[in-house]
Design a protein around this motif. Sequence first.
Motif, PDB file in Angstrom:
ATOM      1  N   VAL A   1      -2.915   5.190  12.764  1.00 63.85           N
ATOM      2  CA  VAL A   1      -2.182   6.355  13.255  1.00 63.85           C
ATOM      3  C   VAL A   1      -0.808   6.527  12.617  1.00 63.85           C
ATOM      4  CG1 VAL A   1      -3.392   6.364  15.459  1.00 63.85           C
ATOM      5  CG2 VAL A   1      -1.268   5.083  15.244  1.00 63.85           C
ATOM      6  N   CYS A   2      -0.274   5.474  12.022  1.00 63.14           N
ATOM      7  CA  CYS A   2       1.044   5.584  11.372  1.00 63.14           C
ATOM      8  C   CYS A   2       0.860   5.475   9.865  1.00 63.14           C
ATOM      9  CB  CYS A   2       1.988   4.517  11.914  1.00 63.14           C
ATOM     10  SG  CYS A   2       2.407   4.748  13.660  1.00 63.14           S
ATOM     11  N   SER A   3       1.280   4.394   9.278  1.00 64.38           N
ATOM     12  CA  SER A   3       1.126   4.167   7.840  1.00 64.38           C
ATOM     13  C   SER A   3      -0.326   3.804   7.524  1.00 64.38           C
ATOM     14  CB  SER A   3       2.062   3.033   7.424  1.00 64.38           C
ATOM     15  OG  SER A   3       1.730   2.535   6.155  1.00 64.38           O
ATOM     16  N   ASN A   4      -0.669   3.868   6.240  1.00 70.72           N
ATOM     17  CA  ASN A   4      -1.983   3.369   5.812  1.00 70.72           C
ATOM     18  C   ASN A   4      -1.871   1.976   5.193  1.00 70.72           C
ATOM     19  OD1 ASN A   4      -0.677   4.222   3.403  1.00 70.72           O
ATOM     20  ND2 ASN A   4      -2.647   4.533   2.389  1.00 70.72           N
ATOM     21  N   SER A   5      -0.748   1.312   5.413  1.00 65.67           N
ATOM     22  CA  SER A   5      -0.496   0.007   4.802  1.00 65.67           C
ATOM     23  C   SER A   5      -0.591  -1.118   5.831  1.00 65.67           C
ATOM     24  CB  SER A   5       0.894  -0.021   4.157  1.00 65.67           C
ATOM     25  OG  SER A   5       1.214  -1.328   3.720  1.00 65.67           O
ATOM     26  N   PHE A   6      -1.264  -2.195   5.440  1.00 68.72           N
ATOM     27  CA  PHE A   6      -1.354  -3.409   6.250  1.00 68.72           C
ATOM     28  C   PHE A   6      -0.251  -4.402   5.891  1.00 68.72           C
ATOM     29  CE2 PHE A   6      -5.434  -1.637   7.085  1.00 68.72           C
ATOM     30  CZ  PHE A   6      -5.921  -2.232   8.234  1.00 68.72           C
ATOM     31  N   GLY A   7       0.677  -3.998   5.024  1.00 71.48           N
ATOM     32  CA  GLY A   7       1.776  -4.873   4.667  1.00 71.48           C
ATOM     33  C   GLY A   7       1.514  -5.644   3.380  1.00 71.48           C
ATOM     34  N   ALA A   8       2.437  -6.530   3.052  1.00 64.71           N
ATOM     35  CA  ALA A   8       2.412  -7.267   1.786  1.00 64.71           C
ATOM     36  C   ALA A   8       1.116  -8.060   1.623  1.00 64.71           C
ATOM     37  CB  ALA A   8       3.604  -8.204   1.705  1.00 64.71           C
ATOM     38  N   MET A   9       0.574  -8.049   0.409  1.00 65.93           N
ATOM     39  CA  MET A   9      -0.662  -8.782   0.130  1.00 65.93           C
ATOM     40  C   MET A   9      -0.425 -10.253  -0.156  1.00 65.93           C
ATOM     41  SD  MET A   9      -3.170  -6.357  -2.134  1.00 65.93           S
ATOM     42  CE  MET A   9      -1.967  -6.017  -3.430  1.00 65.93           C
ATOM     43  N   ALA A  10       0.710 -10.586  -0.758  1.00 65.87           N
ATOM     44  CA  ALA A  10       0.953 -11.964  -1.189  1.00 65.87           C
ATOM     45  C   ALA A  10       0.880 -12.916   0.000  1.00 65.87           C
ATOM     46  CB  ALA A  10       2.314 -12.072  -1.868  1.00 65.87           C
ATOM     47  N   SER A  11       0.166 -14.015  -0.157  1.00 69.62           N
ATOM     48  CA  SER A  11      -0.051 -14.936   0.964  1.00 69.62           C
ATOM     49  C   SER A  11       1.173 -15.787   1.282  1.00 69.62           C
ATOM     50  CB  SER A  11      -1.254 -15.845   0.684  1.00 69.62           C
ATOM     51  OG  SER A  11      -1.068 -16.573  -0.518  1.00 69.62           O
TER      52      SER A  11
ATOM     53  N   GLU B   1     -12.150  -3.551   0.829  1.00 70.45           N
ATOM     54  CA  GLU B   1     -13.148  -2.692   0.189  1.00 70.45           C
ATOM     55  C   GLU B   1     -12.601  -1.294  -0.094  1.00 70.45           C
ATOM     56  OE1 GLU B   1     -17.664  -1.047   1.212  1.00 70.45           O
ATOM     57  OE2 GLU B   1     -16.875  -2.830   2.237  1.00 70.45           O
ATOM     58  N   HIS B   2     -11.733  -0.793   0.775  1.00 72.23           N
ATOM     59  CA  HIS B   2     -11.233   0.577   0.646  1.00 72.23           C
ATOM     60  C   HIS B   2      -9.758   0.617   0.260  1.00 72.23           C
ATOM     61  CE1 HIS B   2     -14.978   2.219   2.131  1.00 72.23           C
ATOM     62  NE2 HIS B   2     -14.936   1.374   3.143  1.00 72.23           N
ATOM     63  N   ALA B   3      -9.296  -0.416  -0.417  1.00 72.83           N
ATOM     64  CA  ALA B   3      -7.888  -0.493  -0.821  1.00 72.83           C
ATOM     65  C   ALA B   3      -7.554   0.579  -1.852  1.00 72.83           C
ATOM     66  CB  ALA B   3      -7.594  -1.878  -1.390  1.00 72.83           C
ATOM     67  N   VAL B   4      -6.312   1.064  -1.771  1.00 73.30           N
ATOM     68  CA  VAL B   4      -5.785   1.999  -2.766  1.00 73.30           C
ATOM     69  C   VAL B   4      -4.530   1.367  -3.366  1.00 73.30           C
ATOM     70  CG1 VAL B   4      -6.688   4.035  -1.585  1.00 73.30           C
ATOM     71  CG2 VAL B   4      -4.388   3.221  -1.036  1.00 73.30           C
ATOM     72  N   PRO B   5      -4.130   1.786  -4.578  1.00 73.49           N
ATOM     73  CA  PRO B   5      -2.941   1.190  -5.200  1.00 73.49           C
ATOM     74  C   PRO B   5      -1.707   1.341  -4.318  1.00 73.49           C
ATOM     75  CG  PRO B   5      -4.166   2.503  -6.792  1.00 73.49           C
ATOM     76  CD  PRO B   5      -4.775   2.787  -5.455  1.00 73.49           C
ATOM     77  N   ALA B   6      -0.993   0.241  -4.133  1.00 64.72           N
ATOM     78  CA  ALA B   6       0.229   0.276  -3.315  1.00 64.72           C
ATOM     79  C   ALA B   6       1.175  -0.836  -3.727  1.00 64.72           C
ATOM     80  CB  ALA B   6      -0.121   0.159  -1.835  1.00 64.72           C
ATOM     81  N   GLY B   7       1.250  -1.111  -5.028  1.00 65.94           N
ATOM     82  CA  GLY B   7       2.130  -2.177  -5.497  1.00 65.94           C
ATOM     83  C   GLY B   7       1.700  -3.507  -4.920  1.00 65.94           C
ATOM     84  N   GLY B   8       2.600  -4.157  -4.186  1.00 62.58           N
ATOM     85  CA  GLY B   8       2.296  -5.461  -3.608  1.00 62.58           C
ATOM     86  C   GLY B   8       1.758  -5.395  -2.198  1.00 62.58           C
ATOM     87  N   ALA B   9       1.384  -4.198  -1.719  1.00 66.02           N
ATOM     88  CA  ALA B   9       0.906  -4.056  -0.341  1.00 66.02           C
ATOM     89  C   ALA B   9      -0.599  -3.818  -0.308  1.00 66.02           C
ATOM     90  CB  ALA B   9       1.632  -2.904   0.358  1.00 66.02           C
ATOM     91  N   LEU B  10      -1.205  -4.138   0.830  1.00 65.44           N
ATOM     92  CA  LEU B  10      -2.605  -3.816   1.069  1.00 65.44           C
ATOM     93  C   LEU B  10      -2.642  -2.489   1.831  1.00 65.44           C
ATOM     94  CD1 LEU B  10      -5.636  -4.391   1.122  1.00 65.44           C
ATOM     95  CD2 LEU B  10      -5.268  -5.767   3.192  1.00 65.44           C
TER      96      LEU B  10
ATOM     97  N   ASP C   1       8.905  -3.424 -10.728  1.00 72.72           N
ATOM     98  CA  ASP C   1       7.688  -3.373 -11.553  1.00 72.72           C
ATOM     99  C   ASP C   1       6.633  -4.351 -11.048  1.00 72.72           C
ATOM    100  OD1 ASP C   1       8.710  -1.431 -13.293  1.00 72.72           O
ATOM    101  OD2 ASP C   1       9.817  -2.976 -14.392  1.00 72.72           O
ATOM    102  N   LYS C   2       6.614  -4.577  -9.714  1.00 76.75           N
ATOM    103  CA  LYS C   2       5.665  -5.518  -9.120  1.00 76.75           C
ATOM    104  C   LYS C   2       4.304  -4.850  -8.977  1.00 76.75           C
ATOM    105  CE  LYS C   2       5.317  -8.814  -5.330  1.00 76.75           C
ATOM    106  NZ  LYS C   2       5.966  -9.344  -4.104  1.00 76.75           N
ATOM    107  N   GLY C   3       3.287  -5.432  -9.614  1.00 74.78           N
ATOM    108  CA  GLY C   3       1.968  -4.832  -9.599  1.00 74.78           C
ATOM    109  C   GLY C   3       1.953  -3.570 -10.442  1.00 74.78           C
ATOM    110  N   GLU C   4       0.845  -2.816 -10.354  1.00 73.53           N
ATOM    111  CA  GLU C   4       0.792  -1.566 -11.108  1.00 73.53           C
ATOM    112  C   GLU C   4       1.716  -0.532 -10.468  1.00 73.53           C
ATOM    113  OE1 GLU C   4      -2.848   0.825 -10.540  1.00 73.53           O
ATOM    114  OE2 GLU C   4      -3.541  -0.852  -9.304  1.00 73.53           O
ATOM    115  N   ALA C   5       2.139   0.430 -11.268  1.00 70.43           N
ATOM    116  CA  ALA C   5       3.003   1.485 -10.749  1.00 70.43           C
ATOM    117  C   ALA C   5       2.217   2.292  -9.726  1.00 70.43           C
ATOM    118  CB  ALA C   5       3.477   2.379 -11.896  1.00 70.43           C
ATOM    119  N   ALA C   6       2.555   2.122  -8.444  1.00 72.23           N
ATOM    120  CA  ALA C   6       1.717   2.662  -7.386  1.00 72.23           C
ATOM    121  C   ALA C   6       2.437   3.638  -6.470  1.00 72.23           C
ATOM    122  CB  ALA C   6       1.143   1.520  -6.552  1.00 72.23           C
TER     123      ALA C   6
END
Length: 452
Positions: A52-62, A86-95, A183-188
């Motif tokens: 309902v808010c953002s589409n981000s689950f937060g930082a991917m790095a463990s 499975e349905h991830a979209v580009p978001a730099g270092g975020a899922l 420049d962390k990850g692809e330009a997202a």
Amino acid sequence: MTQQPIQVIGGGLAGTEAAWQIAQAGVPVILHEMRPKRFSPAHHTENLAELVCSNSFGAMASDRAAGLLHEELRQLGSIIISKADEHAVPAGGALAVDRGKFGEDLTCTLANHPLIDFRRGEVHNIPQGIVVLASGPLTSPELSADLQRFTGLEYLNFFDAASPIILGDSINKDIAFMASRYDKGEAAYLNCPMNKEQYLQFYAALCQAEQTELKDFEKETAKFFEACLPIEEMARRGEDTMRYGPLKPVGLSDPRTGDRNYAVVQLRQEDKAGQLWNMVGFQTNLRWGEQKRVFQMIPGLEKAEFVRLGVMHRNTFLNAPQLMLPTLQFKQRENLLAAGQLIGTEGYTAASAGGWLAGTNAARIALGKTPLILPNTTMMGALFEFISSAEPKHFQPMAPNFGIVPDLGVRIKSKPEKYGRYRDRSLTDLETWKQTAYIRLAEKVENKLDEN
């Protein structure tokens, strides 16, 4: 003997995860979701696990708190994190995920599980038997009143808000540039740059813009959650507050010029096709006409088309330290469990983690097994220990963070090294726990499915 179904109330992230874990354990489950017969102020679709808010689950790095929680859930077979991957979209270092496909896939997957009875309709009272409450911070008034009667406690509350979403074709790409911070990850991210003059004009307009009027009962208890502060409230805290928050220019250089701007508004991709973009950090309670007027002052958004404007709503949560065990059972009724924002965990991944534990323990109760407590050296275990043992008088929603996990016992100055050590300890302890304390509920789920 026929196994009585467990009832899960609420089809958000926590309820979806709980229902899946129960069914995967070979126990039948009834999943109740009131939409589309009744919508909350924040929901827009009929899908399970709607973000309902953002589409981000937060930082991917463990070695980040959110990323560590992702990894713990992957190891435990979370349906939510599996579908997010499975349905991830580009978001730099975020899922981040394509929220439409994510919700549609989960809805279809659960509706087709032979042990899940998916029922559309509102539940007004807490049922008898084994129940998982995952109705969220926008629980319907009738169920909320019944839960309040059961606990004997007043709800706590805070105000939450969602950011606008913009049609990608309406963004001026001659001004906005693609880049990720440092420049962390692809330009997202699409970045809308501001010079000092543009920023100060935007800041002044934002501070003066008209907000949606709160109802009288809301004014008496109005309190914002700091992790989801409306952008206009942030602006009122000082001229440079936004520049040290979501509009900070640090680590973002325009690749066309190499310059660093005075402030930068970031847009995060919402869908895999790149047609929808979320305004990062722009939760707001401005009137809709004011949102268009003020946000179109941002360079690159002069002709922005908004497919969703920002909204704000009051969220309620229980005083979990007074009511809950770290197993996510209620102290006064051990076959009643709860998970998600309702019990004061904050964030999508934390809600999913709560759903995993509540669902797993509900199934264990149904099968005559002892409910589980996760090691407090894991992010999941630390979070549920915190919400069940914090000081009730000052209890506030808690997001995953390394401040709640036990100290390493050695002094480490480097934060990356320290957080890496937390991660290594967590994943090692989780694996050991899985091999010793965590016994599979059904060795052969297929046999259970055949029996039912």
